[in-house]
Design a protein around this motif. Structure first.
Motif, PDB file in Angstrom:
ATOM      1  N   VAL A 308       0.321  -1.081  -0.373  1.00  0.00           N
ATOM      2  CA  VAL A 308      -0.361   0.009   0.193  1.00  0.00           C
ATOM      3  C   VAL A 308       0.799   1.062   0.229  1.00  0.00           C
ATOM      4  CG1 VAL A 308      -1.455   1.624   1.489  1.00  0.00           C
ATOM      5  CG2 VAL A 308      -1.482  -1.370   0.475  1.00  0.00           C
ATOM      6  N   HIS A 309       1.751   1.846   0.473  1.00  0.00           N
ATOM      7  CA  HIS A 309       2.587   2.290   1.124  1.00  0.00           C
ATOM      8  C   HIS A 309       3.678   2.276  -0.976  1.00  0.00           C
ATOM      9  CE1 HIS A 309       3.379   2.945   5.553  1.00  0.00           C
ATOM     10  NE2 HIS A 309       2.562   2.364   5.371  1.00  0.00           N
ATOM     11  N   ILE A 310       3.895   1.466  -0.910  1.00  0.00           N
ATOM     12  CA  ILE A 310       4.801   1.299  -2.612  1.00  0.00           C
ATOM     13  C   ILE A 310       4.007   2.069  -3.590  1.00  0.00           C
ATOM     14  CG2 ILE A 310       6.112   0.597  -4.034  1.00  0.00           C
ATOM     15  CD1 ILE A 310       6.845  -1.882  -1.723  1.00  0.00           C
ATOM     16  N   HIS A 311       2.665   1.539  -3.822  1.00  0.00           N
ATOM     17  CA  HIS A 311       1.603   2.136  -4.668  1.00  0.00           C
ATOM     18  C   HIS A 311       1.725   3.402  -4.513  1.00  0.00           C
ATOM     19  CE1 HIS A 311      -1.229   1.055  -7.335  1.00  0.00           C
ATOM     20  NE2 HIS A 311      -2.237   2.157  -6.805  1.00  0.00           N
ATOM     21  N   ALA A 312       1.397   3.793  -3.424  1.00  0.00           N
ATOM     22  CA  ALA A 312       0.723   5.483  -2.746  1.00  0.00           C
ATOM     23  C   ALA A 312       1.782   6.564  -3.237  1.00  0.00           C
ATOM     24  CB  ALA A 312       0.489   5.708  -1.563  1.00  0.00           C
ATOM     25  N   VAL A 313       2.855   6.197  -2.869  1.00  0.00           N
ATOM     26  CA  VAL A 313       4.484   7.112  -2.578  1.00  0.00           C
ATOM     27  C   VAL A 313       4.754   6.961  -4.337  1.00  0.00           C
ATOM     28  CG1 VAL A 313       6.706   5.042  -2.711  1.00  0.00           C
ATOM     29  CG2 VAL A 313       6.345   7.349  -1.983  1.00  0.00           C
ATOM     30  N   LEU A 314       4.455   5.953  -5.215  1.00  0.00           N
ATOM     31  CA  LEU A 314       5.268   6.074  -6.043  1.00  0.00           C
ATOM     32  C   LEU A 314       3.650   7.057  -7.539  1.00  0.00           C
ATOM     33  CD1 LEU A 314       6.061   2.414  -7.268  1.00  0.00           C
ATOM     34  CD2 LEU A 314       7.426   4.062  -7.010  1.00  0.00           C
ATOM     35  N   LYS A 315       3.015   7.621  -6.686  1.00  0.00           N
ATOM     36  CA  LYS A 315       2.261   8.337  -6.823  1.00  0.00           C
ATOM     37  C   LYS A 315       2.311   9.990  -6.945  1.00  0.00           C
ATOM     38  CE  LYS A 315      -2.103   5.651  -7.770  1.00  0.00           C
ATOM     39  NZ  LYS A 315      -3.132   5.366  -7.805  1.00  0.00           N
ATOM     40  N   ASN A 316       2.232   9.493  -5.440  1.00  0.00           N
ATOM     41  CA  ASN A 316       2.899  10.860  -4.540  1.00  0.00           C
ATOM     42  C   ASN A 316       3.471  10.395  -3.328  1.00  0.00           C
ATOM     43  OD1 ASN A 316       3.302  13.389  -3.497  1.00  0.00           O
ATOM     44  ND2 ASN A 316       1.160  14.111  -4.348  1.00  0.00           N
ATOM     45  N   ALA A 317       5.059  10.924  -3.632  1.00  0.00           N
ATOM     46  CA  ALA A 317       5.915  10.709  -3.291  1.00  0.00           C
ATOM     47  C   ALA A 317       5.326  11.321  -1.009  1.00  0.00           C
ATOM     48  CB  ALA A 317       7.290  11.374  -3.492  1.00  0.00           C
ATOM     49  N   ALA A 318       4.773  12.633  -1.198  1.00  0.00           N
ATOM     50  CA  ALA A 318       4.251  12.820  -0.045  1.00  0.00           C
ATOM     51  C   ALA A 318       3.265  12.669   0.837  1.00  0.00           C
ATOM     52  CB  ALA A 318       3.944  15.111  -0.535  1.00  0.00           C
ATOM     53  N   THR A 319       2.904  11.010   0.228  1.00  0.00           N
ATOM     54  CA  THR A 319       1.621   9.648   0.724  1.00  0.00           C
ATOM     55  C   THR A 319       2.176   9.613   2.208  1.00  0.00           C
ATOM     56  OG1 THR A 319       2.868   8.784  -0.875  1.00  0.00           O
ATOM     57  CG2 THR A 319       0.372  10.130  -0.876  1.00  0.00           C
ATOM     58  N   TYR A 320       3.721   9.057   2.145  1.00  0.00           N
ATOM     59  CA  TYR A 320       5.031   8.898   2.719  1.00  0.00           C
ATOM     60  C   TYR A 320       6.157   9.139   3.083  1.00  0.00           C
ATOM     61  CZ  TYR A 320       0.645   4.883   3.429  1.00  0.00           C
ATOM     62  OH  TYR A 320      -0.031   4.104   3.322  1.00  0.00           O
ATOM     63  N   GLU A 321       6.213  10.258   2.370  1.00  0.00           N
ATOM     64  CA  GLU A 321       7.700  10.673   3.214  1.00  0.00           C
ATOM     65  C   GLU A 321       7.706  12.682   3.453  1.00  0.00           C
ATOM     66  OE1 GLU A 321       9.602  10.250  -0.596  1.00  0.00           O
ATOM     67  OE2 GLU A 321       9.676   8.907  -0.613  1.00  0.00           O
ATOM     68  N   HIS A 322       8.173  12.959   4.939  1.00  0.00           N
ATOM     69  CA  HIS A 322       8.065  14.517   5.160  1.00  0.00           C
ATOM     70  C   HIS A 322       8.828  15.016   4.296  1.00  0.00           C
ATOM     71  CE1 HIS A 322      12.022  14.834   8.040  1.00  0.00           C
ATOM     72  NE2 HIS A 322      11.729  12.813   7.448  1.00  0.00           N
ATOM     73  N   ILE A 323      10.240  14.750   3.793  1.00  0.00           N
ATOM     74  CA  ILE A 323      10.486  15.326   3.125  1.00  0.00           C
ATOM     75  C   ILE A 323      10.728  14.436   2.050  1.00  0.00           C
ATOM     76  CG2 ILE A 323      11.376  16.989   4.892  1.00  0.00           C
ATOM     77  CD1 ILE A 323      14.295  15.820   3.862  1.00  0.00           C
ATOM     78  N   ASP A 324      11.680  15.438   0.343  1.00  0.00           N
ATOM     79  CA  ASP A 324      12.303  15.280  -0.190  1.00  0.00           C
ATOM     80  C   ASP A 324      13.681  14.493   0.041  1.00  0.00           C
ATOM     81  OD1 ASP A 324      13.363  14.325  -3.296  1.00  0.00           O
ATOM     82  OD2 ASP A 324      13.555  16.634  -4.052  1.00  0.00           O
ATOM     83  N   PRO A 325      13.560  13.277  -0.270  1.00  0.00           N
ATOM     84  CA  PRO A 325      14.963  12.764   0.534  1.00  0.00           C
ATOM     85  C   PRO A 325      16.580  13.066  -0.050  1.00  0.00           C
ATOM     86  CG  PRO A 325      14.278  11.584  -0.680  1.00  0.00           C
ATOM     87  CD  PRO A 325      13.009  11.756  -0.711  1.00  0.00           C
ATOM     88  N   ALA A 326      15.868  14.002  -1.832  1.00  0.00           N
ATOM     89  CA  ALA A 326      17.602  14.218  -2.240  1.00  0.00           C
ATOM     90  C   ALA A 326      17.795  15.475  -1.688  1.00  0.00           C
ATOM     91  CB  ALA A 326      17.419  14.525  -3.856  1.00  0.00           C
ATOM     92  N   VAL A 327      17.070  17.029  -0.477  1.00  0.00           N
ATOM     93  CA  VAL A 327      17.455  17.503  -0.100  1.00  0.00           C
ATOM     94  C   VAL A 327      18.320  16.989   1.008  1.00  0.00           C
ATOM     95  CG1 VAL A 327      16.689  20.008   1.298  1.00  0.00           C
ATOM     96  CG2 VAL A 327      15.274  18.822  -0.617  1.00  0.00           C
ATOM     97  N   VAL A 328      18.438  16.255   1.960  1.00  0.00           N
ATOM     98  CA  VAL A 328      19.412  15.825   2.528  1.00  0.00           C
ATOM     99  C   VAL A 328      20.923  15.049   1.785  1.00  0.00           C
ATOM    100  CG1 VAL A 328      18.258  15.975   4.944  1.00  0.00           C
ATOM    101  CG2 VAL A 328      18.128  14.065   2.891  1.00  0.00           C
ATOM    102  N   GLY A 329      20.673  14.527   0.442  1.00  0.00           N
ATOM    103  CA  GLY A 329      21.239  13.810  -0.161  1.00  0.00           C
ATOM    104  C   GLY A 329      21.133  12.587  -0.073  1.00  0.00           C
ATOM    105  N   ASN A 330      20.094  11.734   0.428  1.00  0.00           N
ATOM    106  CA  ASN A 330      19.285  11.012   0.037  1.00  0.00           C
ATOM    107  C   ASN A 330      18.349  10.297  -0.746  1.00  0.00           C
ATOM    108  OD1 ASN A 330      19.301   7.634   1.400  1.00  0.00           O
ATOM    109  ND2 ASN A 330      19.099   8.597   3.708  1.00  0.00           N
TER     110      ASN A 330
END
Length: 529
Positions: A308-330
């Motif tokens: 469920v998480h994967i399906h949602a995050v592939l549509k919109n990362a904000a569903t299960y990520e509090h920031i864009d990982p690239a901002v901190v180099g992740n």
């Protein structure tokens, strides 16, 4: 209570003490060269102050301060750390103060006692004498044209026990010429609401900027540091990855992105994208195991496993990520497991350059194969090398580089207190050539690894680059005792890449063979790309 975004927009100072307080962590020992390399990374990250060590405490730190003078730094000021003079010494005859002066740093951080209990029981001197030590030690360093920061050690415990005396120590530090007063939660037991209230009181009393130095003994160091900033403190001290004595220091890898991204308090600017790299660099130099679950910079910080998480995050990362990982180099990671479903696997398959539709029969076959393997005990979350091989075999795009014809492992112990001897024999076929080799090792798996490499390196010389970095065994069904099935996870690497492989069997040598063979196959797959 004011909101986090309502904090006055005064400039923040990031003060890193990885090379001093971090070096006091259990299992950490930096050489002089290690410290120089870490200092360069911290400077590139953009921290404002780098505490290099205590030159009065050991020769290694004296050598560091000598050598760091030849290293060009663009952003950071190197700081020497030490204590107020001893009660029995004058300032001019105190070896600690002289070592601080001799270090040559333009800024010195001096610590002194703020808790009356520490003064009487640890130092064994009168409270008035301690005030004298603080003021004249700082005054002496100021007379040598040094900028002085004062670390008020045990300040929060001291304030709770005797607020009048704790404030007196600060006043005497300022009278001596301290430009910053750092409030230290040295025992790490103060709660955030206590930090907030005490910081606000001290800020009203103190005419110079304040700092916070928190330890993590009650898992509050990051929270306490952020609350202190909310209360008007401008200098934040901590270490990379939170390493430090006992339970560690405030973790700058959490504090800095929280300041910038959650509190809108600029700390490093656009250099925040280097944070994960610096975190990993310090972990490697300190020879520690990385904490994959560390917020912001851990490998699992933006990893997704549930379908469920994967399906949602592939549509919109904000569903299960509090920031864009690239901002901190992740980066985002889609984990491979029987929870992933077709959406997660499709994303993984496409990452390897294979184009399939969501309803492709091969994708469904791969889902079923993956679920069957995991029901047997295989785990592919930390073994993506094995997963890619499994995927390519399912797609019909992988051709094995060698074929096992057989192996034998012998473990011999001749006397009760004698050494164990491990020897492995391997027979493999490469093309039409059969190779039969033997090797010894520190243990049976090490011997098997040596024998396999010995058999294959003449055909694939690039295997000489491969090193086994980690080896883990987990018992999967302990109720069966010594008949239990085990899972072996191996991490391998070369000068460029790292990869994980897995094996499962009731026989630990069979499981180890599976993981070792996959490791070799994956290295050869990387070479062919």
């Amino acid at each position: 209570m004011p909101s986090l975004t309502a904090t006055p927009a005064s400039a923040l100072e990031i003060y890193d003490t990885t090379l001093r307080d971090g070096a006091q962590a259990e299992d950490v020992s930096f050489s002089v060269e290690d410290k120089l390399r870490v200092a360069q990374q911290l400077d590139a990250l953009g921290v404002h102050f780098i505490e290099g060590g205590w030159p009065g405490a050991n020769p290694k730190d004296i050598e560091f301060f000598r050598k760091i003078k030849t290293v060009p730094l663009r952003n950071a000021t190197v700081v020497a750390f030490g204590s107020t003079r001893k009660a029995s010494n004058s300032v001019r005859k105190d070896k600690n103060l002289q070592a601080l002066v001799d270090s040559g740093t333009p800024t010195i951080t001096l610590f002194g006692k703020s808790w009356s209990f520490q003064v009487t029981d640890a130092l064994g001197i009168a409270l008035a004498k301690n005030l004298e030590l603080i003021e004249d030690s700082i005054h002496y360093l100021r007379s040598k044209n040094r900028r002085v920061f004062y670390d008020a050690e045990h300040f929060f415990d001291g304030y709770k026990a005797n607020p009048d005396y704790a404030l007196q120590t600060i006043r005497r530090a300022i009278a001596g010429g301290a430009e910053r007063v750092i409030l230290c939660d040295t025992n790490g037991g103060t709660m955030p609401w206590e930090i907030r209230e005490i910081c606000r009181v001290v800020k009203q009393e103190c005419p110079v900027p304040l700092g916070i130095h928190a330890h993590n003994d009650s898992e509050m160091a990051v929270a306490n540091s952020l609350v202190a900033v909310e209360s008007g403190i401008v200098q934040v001290q901590g270490t990379i990855n939170g390493i430090g004595e006992r339970c560690g220091n405030a973790n700058l890898c959490s504090i800095i992105p929280n300041l910038q991204l959650k509190m809108q308090r600029p700390a490093l600017g656009d250099k925040l994208t280097h944070l994960k790299d610096v975190s990993g660099f310090v972990t490697e130099i300190a020879n520690l195991m990385p904490n994959k679950r560390q917020p912001y910079v851990g490998d699992a910080a933006f990893a997704h496993k549930g379908g469920v998480h994967i399906h949602a995050v592939l549509k919109n990362a904000a569903t299960y990520e509090h920031i864009d990982p690239a901002v901190v180099g992740n980066r985002r990671r889609i984990l491979v497991s029987d929870y992933a479903g077709r959406s997660g696997l499709l994303e993984k398959v496409e990452a390897y350059g294979i184009s399939l539709t969501k309803n492709h029969v091969k994708l469904q076959e791969l889902v079923e194969t993956l679920k069957e393997r995991e029901s047997q005990g295989y785990q592919f979350e930390g073994a993506e090398g094995s997963f890619e091989l499994l995927m390519r075999k399912a797609m019909g795009s992988h051709r094995p580089s060698f074929q096992l014809l057989g192996f034998r492992v012998i473990v011999e112990k001749k006397q009760e207190h004698g050494l164990l001897l491990s020897e492995a024999t391997v027979m493999v076929q490469v093309g039409n050539v059969v190779e039969h080799t033997a090797a010894v090792g520190a243990g049976p798996v090490n011997a098997l690894d040596h024998a396999l490499r010995k058999a294959l390196e003449k055909f694939y010389p690039q295997l000489r680059e491969v090193k086994l970095l980690d080896y883990k065994v987990r018992v999967l069904s302990a109720e069966k005792g010594t008949e239990s099935k085990v899972r072996v996870l191996i991490e391998s690497g070369d000068h460029k890449d790292k990869w994980g492989t897995v094996g499962v069997s009731e026989n630990i040598m069979e499981a180890s063979w599976q993981a070792l063979a996959d490791s070799i196959e994956y290295k050869l797959l990387l070479t062919d790309r």
